[in-house]
Design a protein around this motif. Sequence first.
Motif, PDB file in Angstrom:
ATOM      1  N   HIS A  11      -5.589 -35.017 -93.187  1.00 27.69           N
ATOM      2  CA  HIS A  11      -4.818 -34.069 -92.147  1.00 27.69           C
ATOM      3  C   HIS A  11      -5.081 -34.307 -90.855  1.00 27.69           C
ATOM      4  CE1 HIS A  11      -3.042 -30.183 -91.698  1.00 27.69           C
ATOM      5  NE2 HIS A  11      -3.783 -29.972 -90.478  1.00 27.69           N
ATOM      6  N   ASN A  12      -4.083 -34.323 -89.912  1.00 29.65           N
ATOM      7  CA  ASN A  12      -4.228 -34.356 -88.738  1.00 29.65           C
ATOM      8  C   ASN A  12      -4.793 -33.309 -87.835  1.00 29.65           C
ATOM      9  OD1 ASN A  12      -3.886 -34.680 -85.710  1.00 29.65           O
ATOM     10  ND2 ASN A  12      -1.863 -35.345 -85.934  1.00 29.65           N
ATOM     11  N   PRO A  13      -6.066 -33.241 -87.226  1.00 24.69           N
ATOM     12  CA  PRO A  13      -6.487 -31.820 -87.078  1.00 24.69           C
ATOM     13  C   PRO A  13      -5.992 -31.201 -85.764  1.00 24.69           C
ATOM     14  CG  PRO A  13      -8.323 -33.755 -87.119  1.00 24.69           C
ATOM     15  CD  PRO A  13      -6.946 -34.205 -87.320  1.00 24.69           C
ATOM     16  N   SER A  14      -4.982 -31.818 -85.190  1.00 29.13           N
ATOM     17  CA  SER A  14      -4.263 -31.229 -84.096  1.00 29.13           C
ATOM     18  C   SER A  14      -3.128 -30.219 -84.644  1.00 29.13           C
ATOM     19  CB  SER A  14      -3.356 -32.218 -83.373  1.00 29.13           C
ATOM     20  OG  SER A  14      -2.389 -32.945 -83.858  1.00 29.13           O
ATOM     21  N   THR A  15      -2.686 -30.270 -85.965  1.00 30.16           N
ATOM     22  CA  THR A  15      -1.813 -29.408 -86.861  1.00 30.16           C
ATOM     23  C   THR A  15      -2.569 -28.124 -87.107  1.00 30.16           C
ATOM     24  OG1 THR A  15      -1.780 -30.666 -88.961  1.00 30.16           O
ATOM     25  CG2 THR A  15      -0.495 -31.396 -87.350  1.00 30.16           C
ATOM     26  N   ARG A  16      -3.920 -28.244 -87.301  1.00 24.44           N
ATOM     27  CA  ARG A  16      -4.606 -26.805 -87.859  1.00 24.44           C
ATOM     28  C   ARG A  16      -4.906 -26.080 -86.568  1.00 24.44           C
ATOM     29  NH1 ARG A  16      -8.605 -29.585 -90.757  1.00 24.44           N
ATOM     30  NH2 ARG A  16      -7.063 -29.333 -92.712  1.00 24.44           N
ATOM     31  N   PRO A  17      -5.277 -24.686 -86.755  1.00 28.88           N
ATOM     32  CA  PRO A  17      -5.380 -24.116 -85.421  1.00 28.88           C
ATOM     33  C   PRO A  17      -7.029 -24.511 -84.969  1.00 28.88           C
ATOM     34  CG  PRO A  17      -4.569 -22.704 -87.243  1.00 28.88           C
ATOM     35  CD  PRO A  17      -4.708 -23.925 -88.082  1.00 28.88           C
ATOM     36  N   ARG A  18      -7.037 -24.348 -83.776  1.00 31.02           N
ATOM     37  CA  ARG A  18      -8.066 -24.848 -83.559  1.00 31.02           C
ATOM     38  C   ARG A  18      -9.639 -24.081 -83.578  1.00 31.02           C
ATOM     39  NH1 ARG A  18      -9.727 -24.380 -77.016  1.00 31.02           N
ATOM     40  NH2 ARG A  18     -11.958 -25.246 -76.875  1.00 31.02           N
ATOM     41  N   PHE A  19      -9.383 -22.922 -83.955  1.00 35.52           N
ATOM     42  CA  PHE A  19     -10.848 -22.207 -84.522  1.00 35.52           C
ATOM     43  C   PHE A  19     -10.620 -21.819 -85.961  1.00 35.52           C
ATOM     44  CE2 PHE A  19      -9.885 -21.458 -79.846  1.00 35.52           C
ATOM     45  CZ  PHE A  19     -11.287 -21.925 -79.548  1.00 35.52           C
ATOM     46  N   ALA A  20     -10.101 -22.659 -86.605  1.00 38.36           N
ATOM     47  CA  ALA A  20      -9.951 -22.554 -88.223  1.00 38.36           C
ATOM     48  C   ALA A  20     -11.361 -23.053 -88.851  1.00 38.36           C
ATOM     49  CB  ALA A  20      -8.814 -23.266 -88.894  1.00 38.36           C
ATOM     50  N   TRP A  21     -12.312 -23.897 -87.996  1.00 39.06           N
ATOM     51  CA  TRP A  21     -13.699 -24.287 -88.449  1.00 39.06           C
ATOM     52  C   TRP A  21     -14.315 -24.201 -87.336  1.00 39.06           C
ATOM     53  CZ3 TRP A  21     -16.822 -28.709 -87.269  1.00 39.06           C
ATOM     54  CH2 TRP A  21     -17.619 -28.865 -87.930  1.00 39.06           C
ATOM     55  N   PHE A  22     -15.431 -23.332 -87.518  1.00 41.63           N
ATOM     56  CA  PHE A  22     -16.613 -23.062 -86.524  1.00 41.63           C
ATOM     57  C   PHE A  22     -17.839 -22.775 -86.725  1.00 41.63           C
ATOM     58  CE2 PHE A  22     -14.223 -19.102 -87.258  1.00 41.63           C
ATOM     59  CZ  PHE A  22     -15.071 -18.186 -86.821  1.00 41.63           C
ATOM     60  N   PRO A  23     -18.491 -23.700 -87.705  1.00 37.75           N
ATOM     61  CA  PRO A  23     -19.939 -23.295 -88.303  1.00 37.75           C
ATOM     62  C   PRO A  23     -20.869 -23.361 -87.233  1.00 37.75           C
ATOM     63  CG  PRO A  23     -19.154 -25.438 -88.900  1.00 37.75           C
ATOM     64  CD  PRO A  23     -18.004 -24.749 -88.300  1.00 37.75           C
ATOM     65  N   PHE A  24     -20.509 -23.965 -86.162  1.00 33.66           N
ATOM     66  CA  PHE A  24     -21.621 -23.856 -84.893  1.00 33.66           C
ATOM     67  C   PHE A  24     -21.078 -23.109 -83.909  1.00 33.66           C
ATOM     68  CE2 PHE A  24     -21.767 -27.965 -87.182  1.00 33.66           C
ATOM     69  CZ  PHE A  24     -23.131 -28.246 -87.475  1.00 33.66           C
ATOM     70  N   GLY A  25     -20.317 -22.201 -84.065  1.00 36.38           N
ATOM     71  CA  GLY A  25     -19.887 -21.449 -82.834  1.00 36.38           C
ATOM     72  C   GLY A  25     -18.652 -21.978 -82.325  1.00 36.38           C
ATOM     73  N   ALA A  26     -18.372 -21.557 -81.172  1.00 33.45           N
ATOM     74  CA  ALA A  26     -17.092 -22.106 -80.214  1.00 33.45           C
ATOM     75  C   ALA A  26     -17.331 -21.826 -78.903  1.00 33.45           C
ATOM     76  CB  ALA A  26     -15.750 -21.733 -80.891  1.00 33.45           C
ATOM     77  N   GLY A  27     -16.443 -22.280 -78.023  1.00 34.69           N
ATOM     78  CA  GLY A  27     -16.542 -22.222 -76.586  1.00 34.69           C
ATOM     79  C   GLY A  27     -17.799 -22.543 -75.749  1.00 34.69           C
ATOM     80  N   PRO A  28     -18.079 -21.775 -74.762  1.00 32.72           N
ATOM     81  CA  PRO A  28     -19.075 -22.356 -74.046  1.00 32.72           C
ATOM     82  C   PRO A  28     -20.504 -22.421 -74.560  1.00 32.72           C
ATOM     83  CG  PRO A  28     -17.631 -20.910 -72.595  1.00 32.72           C
ATOM     84  CD  PRO A  28     -17.286 -21.153 -73.864  1.00 32.72           C
ATOM     85  N   HIS A  29     -20.546 -21.505 -75.544  1.00 30.33           N
ATOM     86  CA  HIS A  29     -21.893 -21.146 -76.389  1.00 30.33           C
ATOM     87  C   HIS A  29     -21.838 -21.909 -77.778  1.00 30.33           C
ATOM     88  CE1 HIS A  29     -23.834 -17.977 -74.063  1.00 30.33           C
ATOM     89  NE2 HIS A  29     -22.696 -17.472 -73.734  1.00 30.33           N
ATOM     90  N   LEU A  30     -21.122 -23.221 -77.674  1.00 29.67           N
ATOM     91  CA  LEU A  30     -21.201 -23.988 -78.977  1.00 29.67           C
ATOM     92  C   LEU A  30     -22.491 -24.369 -79.110  1.00 29.67           C
ATOM     93  CD1 LEU A  30     -19.314 -25.647 -81.219  1.00 29.67           C
ATOM     94  CD2 LEU A  30     -19.493 -27.294 -79.199  1.00 29.67           C
ATOM     95  N   CYS A  31     -23.074 -24.335 -80.112  1.00 27.67           N
ATOM     96  CA  CYS A  31     -24.353 -24.707 -80.648  1.00 27.67           C
ATOM     97  C   CYS A  31     -24.805 -25.888 -79.668  1.00 27.67           C
ATOM     98  CB  CYS A  31     -24.725 -24.883 -81.747  1.00 27.67           C
ATOM     99  SG  CYS A  31     -26.392 -25.372 -82.349  1.00 27.67           S
ATOM    100  N   ILE A  32     -26.068 -25.942 -78.906  1.00 27.43           N
ATOM    101  CA  ILE A  32     -26.271 -27.011 -78.368  1.00 27.43           C
ATOM    102  C   ILE A  32     -26.850 -28.146 -79.241  1.00 27.43           C
ATOM    103  CG2 ILE A  32     -28.693 -26.279 -78.137  1.00 27.43           C
ATOM    104  CD1 ILE A  32     -28.615 -27.482 -75.043  1.00 27.43           C
ATOM    105  N   GLY A  33     -27.149 -27.900 -80.286  1.00 26.29           N
ATOM    106  CA  GLY A  33     -27.637 -28.992 -81.373  1.00 26.29           C
ATOM    107  C   GLY A  33     -26.818 -29.292 -82.537  1.00 26.29           C
TER     108      GLY A  33
END
Length: 447
Positions: free
Chosen positions: A374-396
Amino acid sequence: MTSHVRRPPSPPGLPLVGNFLAWLRDPFGVPERWAREHGDIVAMHAFGSTTLMLFAPDPVGELLVKNEASTRKSPLTRGMSCITGDSVVTITGEPWKRRRRLLDPAFRTAQLARYARIVRRHAERYADRWLAAPPCDIHAETLEFMFDSLVDVLTDAPLGAEDRAILRRGFEVFWADFSSREFVALSQMTNGEPYRRLVTPRRWRQKRLLAEFDRIIGDLVRRAREAPGEDLLSALLPSVDRDGGLARHELHEDVITVILAAQETTAMGLTMALDLLARHPDVWARVQAEVDTITGDLDDLAALPYTDAVTREALRLYPPLWGVAREAIAPFSLSGYSVVPGMLLVAAAWVIQRDPRWWGADALTFRPERWLEHNPSTRPRFAWFPFGAGPHLCIGMRFAMMEMVFALATWARRLRFHAESAPPALTTAVTVRPRHPMSLRITARTI
């Protein structure tokens, strides 16, 4: 004339407790049903408060990116500071930005390559251990594997058996306390503030452990100054020494909390990946075939695309964090609904990452190939976020992915995993966890 306030749909509830008991009885199935029956944003009421549950990628982006400055960490996350102190995991706003900036050097690509050698070494050692004495609980084993790896990432200095045992026991105690009903209830209802002032046997035990942690980490910092190495503490020393850098207590708090969080979540990710691979021998065979093409050390993630896909797929189906929660500190609009200060919002990773709208009719099937096809660009950006998202994306995040991929690849060279019981029953409080010990049969790979 009064303006109309648009309110999100809400499932029927009981007096006072609202929807809380329904969610508590089945924290996995009930929210999935709410999403099907009521839509992408659902209001859960409990004890006079309202929590907005977000079941689609677009609202998640609005919460964690667009309106990030209007929120702070949830009461449960902030409550962790009552035990371990304020850290990059628990704080928000400008203090968080400063701490995150100072910690970044320890998680850059050059550092991760050094840490990878440690992970591979421990994965080999655990392969020997499992072949010699098959484990009764693979989750307990991955927790120990992560502890050993993280401690050796933290310091190049020899750590005595007694101090290592204190750290191991301390992390077990702290996580058990985070998952206790006492802590969860006080954190949710009062931000955990009364918990700081409690005088109970549990609190005395925590304080004694923290004093021991402080002594051990202080000694490791001293040794890193005297003989800097390739470890995490040595990478952080410039951030301690500069003007406006990390204070001693901040360094200790961040080290404790980051390792605590990384051990628990990455171990759960590995646990479920191994369980899935044990139930899908064809997938494990493909991982082994990929690993067999590599001669020498496993030190290039780019050479392991299928193993990486296995890791991402395991985290999709079984995110170690059920959801990402934030508390509003300023009013804002989210998908047309009004959010007011004090309202809790939860981006439901468990529901979104299993939704056929984003993942197809086989959304509940373990199929790592979807990450390669699958081309990731065709899936919504926040359909997968096990490490969070945005500025608070997990540092690790990159470190955790590296650990999981290299550990699986190392074990693929030597081991086979066999499932001999039904898939594990799970529970969730702070993180998703197995309800009972998980047994997998482990044998030597035959080539």
